[in-house]
Design an enzyme around this catalytic site. Structure first.
Site, PDB file in Angstrom:
ATOM      1  N   HIS A  52      -2.851  27.087-131.595  1.00 26.42           N
ATOM      2  CA  HIS A  52      -3.495  25.772-131.621  1.00 26.42           C
ATOM      3  C   HIS A  52      -2.667  24.861-130.721  1.00 26.42           C
ATOM      4  O   HIS A  52      -1.442  24.959-130.689  1.00 26.42           O
ATOM      5  CB  HIS A  52      -3.484  25.174-133.034  1.00 26.42           C
ATOM      6  CG  HIS A  52      -4.386  25.878-134.005  1.00 26.42           C
ATOM      7  ND1 HIS A  52      -5.754  25.721-134.003  1.00 26.42           N
ATOM      8  CD2 HIS A  52      -4.105  26.740-135.009  1.00 26.42           C
ATOM      9  CE1 HIS A  52      -6.286  26.453-134.975  1.00 26.42           C
ATOM     10  NE2 HIS A  52      -5.309  27.093-135.602  1.00 26.42           N
ATOM     11  N   HIS A  70      -6.030  36.752-132.479  1.00 23.06           N
ATOM     12  CA  HIS A  70      -7.004  35.703-132.169  1.00 23.06           C
ATOM     13  C   HIS A  70      -6.812  35.273-130.723  1.00 23.06           C
ATOM     14  O   HIS A  70      -5.797  34.680-130.387  1.00 23.06           O
ATOM     15  CB  HIS A  70      -6.805  34.491-133.084  1.00 23.06           C
ATOM     16  CG  HIS A  70      -6.979  34.815-134.527  1.00 23.06           C
ATOM     17  ND1 HIS A  70      -8.169  34.623-135.189  1.00 23.06           N
ATOM     18  CD2 HIS A  70      -6.115  35.331-135.432  1.00 23.06           C
ATOM     19  CE1 HIS A  70      -8.030  35.001-136.458  1.00 23.06           C
ATOM     20  NE2 HIS A  70      -6.794  35.437-136.640  1.00 23.06           N
ATOM     21  N   LEU A  71      -7.805  35.573-129.887  1.00 22.49           N
ATOM     22  CA  LEU A  71      -7.688  35.174-128.483  1.00 22.49           C
ATOM     23  C   LEU A  71      -8.368  33.837-128.213  1.00 22.49           C
ATOM     24  O   LEU A  71      -8.227  33.282-127.138  1.00 22.49           O
ATOM     25  CB  LEU A  71      -8.287  36.259-127.579  1.00 22.49           C
ATOM     26  CG  LEU A  71      -7.559  37.613-127.593  1.00 22.49           C
ATOM     27  CD1 LEU A  71      -8.285  38.603-126.683  1.00 22.49           C
ATOM     28  CD2 LEU A  71      -6.104  37.479-127.171  1.00 22.49           C
ATOM     29  N   ARG A  72      -9.139  33.323-129.209  1.00 18.74           N
ATOM     30  CA  ARG A  72      -9.910  32.090-129.005  1.00 18.74           C
ATOM     31  C   ARG A  72     -10.930  32.259-127.885  1.00 18.74           C
ATOM     32  O   ARG A  72     -11.272  33.373-127.535  1.00 18.74           O
ATOM     33  CB  ARG A  72      -8.989  30.879-128.740  1.00 18.74           C
ATOM     34  CG  ARG A  72      -7.816  30.715-129.716  1.00 18.74           C
ATOM     35  CD  ARG A  72      -8.255  30.575-131.139  1.00 18.74           C
ATOM     36  NE  ARG A  72      -7.167  30.070-131.997  1.00 18.74           N
ATOM     37  CZ  ARG A  72      -7.143  30.230-133.310  1.00 18.74           C
ATOM     38  NH1 ARG A  72      -8.107  30.905-133.912  1.00 18.74           N
ATOM     39  NH2 ARG A  72      -6.168  29.735-134.033  1.00 18.74           N
ATOM     40  N   ASN A 128     -13.603  34.900-135.435  1.00 16.48           N
ATOM     41  CA  ASN A 128     -13.793  33.545-135.993  1.00 16.48           C
ATOM     42  C   ASN A 128     -13.817  32.475-134.913  1.00 16.48           C
ATOM     43  O   ASN A 128     -13.050  31.524-134.930  1.00 16.48           O
ATOM     44  CB  ASN A 128     -12.734  33.236-137.060  1.00 16.48           C
ATOM     45  CG  ASN A 128     -11.324  33.258-136.517  1.00 16.48           C
ATOM     46  OD1 ASN A 128     -11.018  34.023-135.603  1.00 16.48           O
ATOM     47  ND2 ASN A 128     -10.461  32.423-137.066  1.00 16.48           N
ATOM     48  N   HIS A 162      -2.638  40.727-142.568  1.00 19.60           N
ATOM     49  CA  HIS A 162      -1.493  39.799-142.663  1.00 19.60           C
ATOM     50  C   HIS A 162      -1.008  39.593-144.101  1.00 19.60           C
ATOM     51  O   HIS A 162      -1.065  38.495-144.627  1.00 19.60           O
ATOM     52  CB  HIS A 162      -1.805  38.454-141.997  1.00 19.60           C
ATOM     53  CG  HIS A 162      -3.181  37.897-142.272  1.00 19.60           C
ATOM     54  ND1 HIS A 162      -3.656  37.654-143.527  1.00 19.60           N
ATOM     55  CD2 HIS A 162      -4.176  37.556-141.422  1.00 19.60           C
ATOM     56  CE1 HIS A 162      -4.880  37.177-143.449  1.00 19.60           C
ATOM     57  NE2 HIS A 162      -5.218  37.114-142.173  1.00 19.60           N
ATOM     58  N   HIS A 166      -4.487  42.950-135.016  1.00 17.24           N
ATOM     59  CA  HIS A 166      -5.052  41.688-135.540  1.00 17.24           C
ATOM     60  C   HIS A 166      -4.654  40.550-134.619  1.00 17.24           C
ATOM     61  O   HIS A 166      -3.498  40.138-134.590  1.00 17.24           O
ATOM     62  CB  HIS A 166      -4.526  41.409-136.957  1.00 17.24           C
ATOM     63  CG  HIS A 166      -5.155  40.199-137.588  1.00 17.24           C
ATOM     64  ND1 HIS A 166      -5.784  40.242-138.794  1.00 17.24           N
ATOM     65  CD2 HIS A 166      -5.253  38.910-137.171  1.00 17.24           C
ATOM     66  CE1 HIS A 166      -6.246  39.047-139.111  1.00 17.24           C
ATOM     67  NE2 HIS A 166      -5.923  38.210-138.127  1.00 17.24           N
ATOM     68  N   HIS A 189      -9.437  39.103-145.003  1.00 13.06           N
ATOM     69  CA  HIS A 189      -8.509  37.993-145.197  1.00 13.06           C
ATOM     70  C   HIS A 189      -8.397  37.832-146.714  1.00 13.06           C
ATOM     71  O   HIS A 189      -9.290  37.290-147.351  1.00 13.06           O
ATOM     72  CB  HIS A 189      -9.019  36.711-144.537  1.00 13.06           C
ATOM     73  CG  HIS A 189      -8.059  35.569-144.681  1.00 13.06           C
ATOM     74  ND1 HIS A 189      -7.424  34.979-143.615  1.00 13.06           N
ATOM     75  CD2 HIS A 189      -7.580  34.946-145.785  1.00 13.06           C
ATOM     76  CE1 HIS A 189      -6.614  34.025-144.049  1.00 13.06           C
ATOM     77  NE2 HIS A 189      -6.700  33.971-145.363  1.00 13.06           N
ATOM     78  N   ASP A 226      -1.530  38.578-135.823  1.00  9.33           N
ATOM     79  CA  ASP A 226      -2.249  37.378-136.249  1.00  9.33           C
ATOM     80  C   ASP A 226      -1.889  36.188-135.364  1.00  9.33           C
ATOM     81  O   ASP A 226      -1.869  35.046-135.819  1.00  9.33           O
ATOM     82  CB  ASP A 226      -2.011  37.047-137.722  1.00  9.33           C
ATOM     83  CG  ASP A 226      -3.061  36.076-138.275  1.00  9.33           C
ATOM     84  OD1 ASP A 226      -4.129  35.942-137.660  1.00  9.33           O
ATOM     85  OD2 ASP A 226      -2.795  35.448-139.312  1.00  9.33           O
ATOM     86  N   LYS A 230     -15.042  41.688-140.215  1.00  5.20           N
ATOM     87  CA  LYS A 230     -13.964  40.891-140.811  1.00  5.20           C
ATOM     88  C   LYS A 230     -14.521  39.965-141.888  1.00  5.20           C
ATOM     89  O   LYS A 230     -15.440  39.179-141.632  1.00  5.20           O
ATOM     90  CB  LYS A 230     -13.275  40.060-139.720  1.00  5.20           C
ATOM     91  CG  LYS A 230     -12.218  39.079-140.214  1.00  5.20           C
ATOM     92  CD  LYS A 230     -10.954  39.766-140.688  1.00  5.20           C
ATOM     93  CE  LYS A 230      -9.957  38.799-141.328  1.00  5.20           C
ATOM     94  NZ  LYS A 230      -9.274  37.951-140.368  1.00  5.20           N
TER      95      LYS A 230
HETATM   96 ZN   LIG Z   1      -6.037  36.098-138.416  1.00  2.76          ZN
END
Ligand SMILES: [Zn+2]
Length: 347
Positions: free
Chosen positions: A249, A14-16, A40, A172, A12, A134, A245, A97
């Site tokens: 940011h 997030h690489l953006r 996302n 998560h 899980h 989620h 996860d 997802k």
């Molecule tokens: Zn996540």
């Protein structure tokens, strides 16, 4: 003391996108062989064409040809039989997802009424595509600390009863209710656990001043919950596996009047997990959690190479580069007990 384990995977992550991608991919691909990449983005990844494009962008900035990004689609009611027929041709397509609308970063496109999703779930079950969830209720009347338990009782329980052959990862997890739900469900239900939910409770977030860099979704819970997560993760139980996860940011987005949810942990994730397992006296189970259980749940081969960690203290940088800006990683400025000495692909 040194510890050699099969190279882990991150189930899980997030690489953006855009300027930050080179930095996030470097942190993840340096340690993990495979990662489930969350969809996302803004706008979200809805189609296979978009997933192909995103995957190429990841591979373009990745110095290691061995890193295998596994792609997901953002759950939406446009997921059809023909879309899934196309999707399952790609060995890197692994899952869909599901985000309840409004609960986390770029989830405003998520599903508003979970009862509307049954048609798509039926297709996922038929095509043996995993559903990643989620697991938080999005109703305003549900307290932020109760969202996960509420979701399990009111949505996930009925979902698993209606679709007993659908493989679901409750992502998560943060509560003892989630631990016991997963343990008492069929083998088709598993969960990922993040390093931050193993390390911290909500006192760390709120009890001694507000610590915006510990703000994540689902939010940190009580010490009893954290202890239940540590017990589940370190037990070796095949239903629980590593999912960072990691969700960066820029500092300005975290230290703000309305701060974003997400913790950037991939640069220190495996070291942090090792610390948790060591403190629990279960270091021998780290390999199962990090490198075996997830691969088995996803019906993928176990990795063949290894990484080695030694017990040698180092200090995590206060800030790290994130594209054009900066990010404060998990454990910034703090000492960490474990260090990777062999197997980091490039630094
Ligand atoms: Zn996540």
């Amino acid at each position: 003391v040194s510890l050699t384990i099969i190279r882990p995977d991150d189930w899980h992550c997030h690489l953006r996108f855009g300027a930050v991608l080179a930095d996030t991919v470097r942190a993840t691909a340096g340690i993990f062989n495979r990662a489930i990449i969350m969809p996302n983005l803004y706008p979200p990844i809805y189609t296979i064409a978009e997933a192909i494009k995103y995957r190429s962008a990841i591979q373009e900035v990745c110095a290691s040809s061995e890193f295998n990004p596994l792609m997901t689609l953002y759950f939406n009611t446009g997921i059809t039989r023909s879309l899934l027929q196309e999707a399952v041709q790609y060995p890197w397509f692994k899952a869909v997802k599901l985000y309840p609308a409004g609960v986390t970063t770029n989830s405003e496109h998520g599903v508003k009424n979970l009862k509307d999703i049954f048609y798509v779930c039926e297709l996922l079950q038929e095509f043996k595509v995993r559903l990643l969830v989620h697991g938080e209720s999005n109703e305003n009347s549900v307290d932020v600390f109760e969202r996960e338990a509420h979701f399990i009782e009111h949505y996930l329980q009925p979902l698993t009863q209606n679709f007993p052959d659908l493989k679901i990862v409750l992502e998560h997890i943060t509560t003892r209710q989630a631990v016991s739900f997963v343990k008492n469900s069929s083998d088709n239900i598993a969960a990922t656990i993040t390093p931050h939910h193993l390390l911290y409770n909500r006192n760390d977030l709120l009890g001694h001043g507000l610590r915006p860099h510990l703000y994540c979704a689902p939010v940190l819970k009580t010490e009893l919950d954290r202890a239940a997560l540590v017990k589940a993760a370190t037990s070796g139980d095949a239903k629980f596996f590593l999912g960072t996860d990691s969700a960066p940011h820029a500092i300005s987005k975290k230290e703000s009047s309305c701060g974003c949810a997400g913790i950037y942990n991939s640069p220190v994730a495996i070291e942090a997990y090792a610390q948790v397992f060591e403190l629990a006296g279960e270091l021998h189970n780290l390999e199962r959690f990090a490198s075996i259980n997830g691969a088995k749940f996803y019906d993928m081969p176990i990795n063949t190479d290894t990484i080695t960690l030694v017990q040698e203290e180092w200090v995590v940088p206060e800030v790290m580069r994130l594209g054009d800006s900066e990010v404060r990683p998990m454990l910034a400025g703090e000492k960490i007990r474990w260090q990777v000495v062999k197997g980091r692909r490039y630094v």
